[in-house]
Design a protein around this motif. Structure first.
Motif, PDB file in Angstrom:
ATOM      1  N   GLY A   1       0.887  -1.250  -0.009  1.00 41.83           N
ATOM      2  CA  GLY A   1       0.040  -0.149   0.167  1.00 41.83           C
ATOM      3  C   GLY A   1       0.893   1.234   0.061  1.00 41.83           C
ATOM      4  O   GLY A   1       0.193   2.333   0.255  1.00 41.83           O
ATOM      5  N   ILE A   2       2.164   1.426  -0.107  1.00 44.27           N
ATOM      6  CA  ILE A   2       3.027   2.452  -0.101  1.00 44.27           C
ATOM      7  C   ILE A   2       2.833   3.244  -1.323  1.00 44.27           C
ATOM      8  O   ILE A   2       2.916   2.665  -2.657  1.00 44.27           O
ATOM      9  CB  ILE A   2       4.413   2.153   0.194  1.00 44.27           C
ATOM     10  CG1 ILE A   2       4.702   1.522   1.438  1.00 44.27           C
ATOM     11  CG2 ILE A   2       5.453   3.278  -0.095  1.00 44.27           C
ATOM     12  CD1 ILE A   2       4.270   2.570   2.369  1.00 44.27           C
ATOM     13  N   ARG A   3       2.314   4.501  -1.405  1.00 48.66           N
ATOM     14  CA  ARG A   3       2.106   4.962  -2.591  1.00 48.66           C
ATOM     15  C   ARG A   3       3.051   6.258  -2.915  1.00 48.66           C
ATOM     16  O   ARG A   3       2.962   6.978  -4.025  1.00 48.66           O
ATOM     17  CB  ARG A   3       0.569   5.630  -2.661  1.00 48.66           C
ATOM     18  CG  ARG A   3      -0.149   4.498  -2.966  1.00 48.66           C
ATOM     19  CD  ARG A   3      -0.192   3.895  -4.152  1.00 48.66           C
ATOM     20  NE  ARG A   3      -1.171   2.499  -4.322  1.00 48.66           N
ATOM     21  CZ  ARG A   3      -0.553   1.164  -3.944  1.00 48.66           C
ATOM     22  NH1 ARG A   3       0.824   1.076  -3.605  1.00 48.66           N
ATOM     23  NH2 ARG A   3      -1.431   0.498  -4.191  1.00 48.66           N
ATOM     24  N   TYR A   4       4.092   6.814  -2.176  1.00 46.79           N
ATOM     25  CA  TYR A   4       5.131   7.389  -2.480  1.00 46.79           C
ATOM     26  C   TYR A   4       6.259   6.898  -1.680  1.00 46.79           C
ATOM     27  O   TYR A   4       6.190   6.628  -0.348  1.00 46.79           O
ATOM     28  CB  TYR A   4       4.830   8.881  -2.387  1.00 46.79           C
ATOM     29  CG  TYR A   4       4.883   9.747  -1.029  1.00 46.79           C
ATOM     30  CD1 TYR A   4       6.144   9.714  -0.272  1.00 46.79           C
ATOM     31  CD2 TYR A   4       3.763  10.405  -0.751  1.00 46.79           C
ATOM     32  CE1 TYR A   4       6.043  10.413   0.963  1.00 46.79           C
ATOM     33  CE2 TYR A   4       3.902  11.210   0.744  1.00 46.79           C
ATOM     34  CZ  TYR A   4       4.821  10.810   1.240  1.00 46.79           C
ATOM     35  OH  TYR A   4       5.110  11.628   2.787  1.00 46.79           O
ATOM     36  N   ILE A   5       7.473   7.381  -2.213  1.00 47.91           N
ATOM     37  CA  ILE A   5       8.905   6.960  -1.485  1.00 47.91           C
ATOM     38  C   ILE A   5       9.678   8.126  -1.515  1.00 47.91           C
ATOM     39  O   ILE A   5       9.939   8.575  -2.627  1.00 47.91           O
ATOM     40  CB  ILE A   5       9.529   5.684  -2.011  1.00 47.91           C
ATOM     41  CG1 ILE A   5       8.850   4.383  -1.527  1.00 47.91           C
ATOM     42  CG2 ILE A   5      10.695   5.656  -1.101  1.00 47.91           C
ATOM     43  CD1 ILE A   5       9.367   3.179  -1.930  1.00 47.91           C
ATOM     44  N   THR A   6       9.844   8.934  -0.399  1.00 54.22           N
ATOM     45  CA  THR A   6      11.066   9.987  -0.337  1.00 54.22           C
ATOM     46  C   THR A   6      12.463   8.948  -0.567  1.00 54.22           C
ATOM     47  O   THR A   6      12.894   8.367   0.296  1.00 54.22           O
ATOM     48  CB  THR A   6      11.129  10.516   1.103  1.00 54.22           C
ATOM     49  OG1 THR A   6       9.569  10.934   1.204  1.00 54.22           O
ATOM     50  CG2 THR A   6      11.530  11.995   0.894  1.00 54.22           C
ATOM     51  N   LEU A   7      13.067   9.465  -1.723  1.00 59.33           N
ATOM     52  CA  LEU A   7      14.401   8.689  -2.093  1.00 59.33           C
ATOM     53  C   LEU A   7      15.366   8.871  -1.004  1.00 59.33           C
ATOM     54  O   LEU A   7      16.032   7.609  -0.848  1.00 59.33           O
ATOM     55  CB  LEU A   7      14.888   9.393  -3.568  1.00 59.33           C
ATOM     56  CG  LEU A   7      13.898   9.219  -4.531  1.00 59.33           C
ATOM     57  CD1 LEU A   7      14.478   9.852  -5.717  1.00 59.33           C
ATOM     58  CD2 LEU A   7      13.622   7.732  -4.945  1.00 59.33           C
ATOM     59  N   THR A   8      15.167   9.879  -0.277  1.00 58.26           N
ATOM     60  CA  THR A   8      16.469   9.848   0.868  1.00 58.26           C
ATOM     61  C   THR A   8      15.814  10.382   1.907  1.00 58.26           C
ATOM     62  O   THR A   8      14.661  11.014   1.729  1.00 58.26           O
ATOM     63  CB  THR A   8      17.557  10.410   0.602  1.00 58.26           C
ATOM     64  OG1 THR A   8      17.497  11.932   0.600  1.00 58.26           O
ATOM     65  CG2 THR A   8      18.188  10.089  -0.646  1.00 58.26           C
ATOM     66  N   HIS A   9      16.107  10.175   3.083  1.00 57.97           N
ATOM     67  CA  HIS A   9      15.789  11.138   4.251  1.00 57.97           C
ATOM     68  C   HIS A   9      17.093  12.056   4.308  1.00 57.97           C
ATOM     69  O   HIS A   9      17.733  12.481   3.245  1.00 57.97           O
ATOM     70  CB  HIS A   9      15.554  10.380   5.456  1.00 57.97           C
ATOM     71  CG  HIS A   9      15.048  11.309   6.640  1.00 57.97           C
ATOM     72  ND1 HIS A   9      15.715  11.645   7.794  1.00 57.97           N
ATOM     73  CD2 HIS A   9      13.987  12.291   6.611  1.00 57.97           C
ATOM     74  CE1 HIS A   9      15.090  12.490   8.699  1.00 57.97           C
ATOM     75  NE2 HIS A   9      13.960  12.942   7.732  1.00 57.97           N
ATOM     76  N   GLY A  10      17.740  12.350   5.662  1.00 60.75           N
ATOM     77  CA  GLY A  10      18.695  13.378   5.827  1.00 60.75           C
ATOM     78  C   GLY A  10      20.124  12.485   5.505  1.00 60.75           C
ATOM     79  O   GLY A  10      21.072  13.338   5.641  1.00 60.75           O
ATOM     80  N   ASN A  11      20.086  11.287   5.076  1.00 61.96           N
ATOM     81  CA  ASN A  11      21.263  10.633   4.921  1.00 61.96           C
ATOM     82  C   ASN A  11      21.481  10.119   3.436  1.00 61.96           C
ATOM     83  O   ASN A  11      20.413   9.743   3.061  1.00 61.96           O
ATOM     84  CB  ASN A  11      21.168   9.272   6.002  1.00 61.96           C
ATOM     85  CG  ASN A  11      20.166   8.404   5.686  1.00 61.96           C
ATOM     86  OD1 ASN A  11      18.965   8.972   6.189  1.00 61.96           O
ATOM     87  ND2 ASN A  11      20.351   7.354   5.552  1.00 61.96           N
ATOM     88  N   HIS A  12      22.493   9.947   2.885  1.00 63.47           N
ATOM     89  CA  HIS A  12      22.693   9.190   1.795  1.00 63.47           C
ATOM     90  C   HIS A  12      22.480   7.479   1.969  1.00 63.47           C
ATOM     91  O   HIS A  12      22.458   7.278   3.052  1.00 63.47           O
ATOM     92  CB  HIS A  12      24.298   9.053   1.425  1.00 63.47           C
ATOM     93  CG  HIS A  12      24.815  10.406   1.011  1.00 63.47           C
ATOM     94  ND1 HIS A  12      23.966  11.730   0.831  1.00 63.47           N
ATOM     95  CD2 HIS A  12      26.265  11.160   1.180  1.00 63.47           C
ATOM     96  CE1 HIS A  12      25.049  12.777   0.670  1.00 63.47           C
ATOM     97  NE2 HIS A  12      25.958  12.456   1.018  1.00 63.47           N
ATOM     98  N   ASN A  13      21.939   7.068   0.908  1.00 64.93           N
ATOM     99  CA  ASN A  13      21.741   5.554   1.032  1.00 64.93           C
ATOM    100  C   ASN A  13      22.294   4.794  -0.122  1.00 64.93           C
ATOM    101  O   ASN A  13      23.305   5.422  -0.722  1.00 64.93           O
ATOM    102  CB  ASN A  13      20.221   5.385   1.275  1.00 64.93           C
ATOM    103  CG  ASN A  13      19.448   5.920   0.020  1.00 64.93           C
ATOM    104  OD1 ASN A  13      19.631   5.785  -1.046  1.00 64.93           O
ATOM    105  ND2 ASN A  13      18.377   6.361   0.350  1.00 64.93           N
TER     106      ASN A  13
END
Ligand SMILES: [Zn+2]
Length: 448
Positions: free
Chosen positions: A188-200
């Motif tokens: 059911g996830i309908r958006y994803i913030t590509l990062t938060h405050g950290n590189h991934n």
């Protein structure tokens, strides 16, 4: 018509007019001090007739970590169901926020593991938070509905229910695994913030000074394309400027910034420049303005930093001594605030300024509301919690924004983008799922 009949009809009309005036006054409550009565009545009506969408609240963190009950009216926090209905908020994307502390040793760069981190626990943390969301919906099914599409939102609103959706904040939640991305979509996830405050594993964040990939890497390209294929909105809040432009180059659908503001008006790195706003308009996407004082007003940001530096040790001691959410901690914080008063929040005007700035630079089709309620330490005076939302409508009208544009800002723009993301996904339904490739995933792109 006989004379008596005419008199009777006029009397009936008069009674109806008085009743409707009384009803209107009652339904929007007393006119706030300094507000124009007629404009407030008009704003209140427009607000409650419009579909109002907010793309970012952290209430889910309160639900999971503090057992917060959204069903009851609360004195603390920014939103709960009684206040959501009062504020006329129809659609909320609840943030499935995964702190970088859960990133742990998934970080392949060999950098030091963060203190207090729980290795390889990002996806698990997201699942726990999603359970908090679904449990809340189940406990309040008479008033709210879990939604996964624009059609679901229409259905919830037709039934008079609050439409609740989920977006992941922090791309590290997928642990660098495209299969997990697909599973989150199925749940059911309908958006994803590509990062938060950290590189991934696949993208750089605005929160770290030294770039790691220089934007997206090869895996990041596949993540964005897979999100397009699945119908998950690509959220570029929090990302570095380079990641923003890479994502715009790669995506086949409009993007969103679920909770960001304009850098021209407040220089925070998390905000976006006018050039980025123009690029966003070209992409057809939408920026949802964040209410956090520190992202709206440079002056407030400076005062807050000075206050934080002065009280840092004291706040740390309080956190160590008293449990989160405990009465003891609340009392200790209140005592600290008496001794060292935190800076005064700016006026609601600063938030309206950001909306008008985006309209001016990017156009009326590319801005909306992404409060960051329950996730930020300060919101402007006059938008103290979700019940104050009609004040945004009033202020926009007051500053000359046409009602049809106000409706776009309140929700139509985001719903348009969500619909486009769904239709791109339908167009791509024959495309094969993207797969991880350990040989190429960590390669940089664009010759970086
Ligand atoms: Zn955030």
């Amino acid at each position: 018509m006989r004379c008596e009949d005419t008199m009777m009809l006029m009397r009936t009309l008069l009674v109806a007019m008085i009743l409707s005036t009384l009803l209107a006054a009652q339904s929007h409550g007393p006119t706030p001090a300094g507000y124009d009565v007629e404009l407030w009545t008009k704003a209140w009506r427009l607000h409650h007739e419009s579909v109002v969408v907010d793309t970012h609240s952290d209430t889910t963190s309160l639900i999971l970590d503090r057992g917060f009950d959204m069903g009851k009216r609360s004195e603390s926090g920014h939103m709960d169901l009684p206040r959501i209905f009062e504020g006329g908020l129809d659609v909320q994307f609840y943030s499935i926020y995964v702190s970088r502390n859960y990133f742990g040793d998934e970080d392949m760069s060999g950098r030091d593991q963060l203190a207090g981190s729980k290795p390889n626990a990002s996806a698990r943390r997201a699942l726990d938070m999603m359970d908090g969301f679904f449990t809340t919906v189940a406990n309040n099914q008479d008033r709210m509905m879990a939604c996964f599409s624009v059609a679901d939102i229409d259905k919830a609103l037709a039934e008079g229910k609050h439409a609740a959706l989920m977006g992941i904040e922090g791309g590290h939640a997928i642990e660098g695994d495209l299969r997990l991305l697909r599973m989150f979509h199925r749940l059911g996830i309908r958006y994803i913030t590509l990062t938060h405050g950290n590189h991934n594993h696949f993208a750089d964040s605005s929160g770290e000074a030294v770039p790691r990939w220089g934007g997206l890497n090869q895996l990041g390209v596949k993540v964005v394309k897979e999100m397009n294929r699945l119908g998950v909105m690509v959220d570029v809040s929090h990302v570095s400027d380079a990641t923003f432009y890479d994502a715009l180059n790669v995506t086949r659908a409009p993007v969103v910034l679920s909770h960001s503001s304009a850098r021209k008006l407040c220089k925070h790195v998390r905000n976006i420049t006018d050039d980025m706003l123009v690029a966003l308009a070209k992409n057809g996407g939408v920026i949802m303005i964040n209410y956090n004082c520190g992202f709206l007003d440079d002056g407030y940001g400076r005062r807050r930093n000075a206050w934080s530096a002065r009280t840092g040790m004291l706040r740390q001691a309080i956190r160590k001594k008293h449990a989160a959410g405990s009465e003891e901690r609340k009392r200790a914080i209140a005592a600290m605030h008496t001794k060292y008063p935190p800076p005064q929040p700016p006026e609601l005007k600063v938030l309206i300024d950001h909306i008008l700035h985006v309209i001016q630079v990017a156009g009326a089709d590319h801005v909306g509301l992404g409060s960051d309620f329950d996730g930020v330490p300060c919101v402007p005076k006059g938008i103290d919690d979700v019940t104050y939302l009609p004040h945004i409508t009033y202020r926009l009208l007051k500053r000359g924004v046409e009602p049809r544009v106000v409706r776009k800002v309140l929700g139509q723009n985001l719903l348009r983008v969500f619909k486009q993301v769904e239709s791109v996904s339908l167009d791509l339904h024959r495309e094969k799922p993207y797969m991880n490739d350990p040989k190429t995933d960590r390669q940089k792109i664009n010759g970086r």
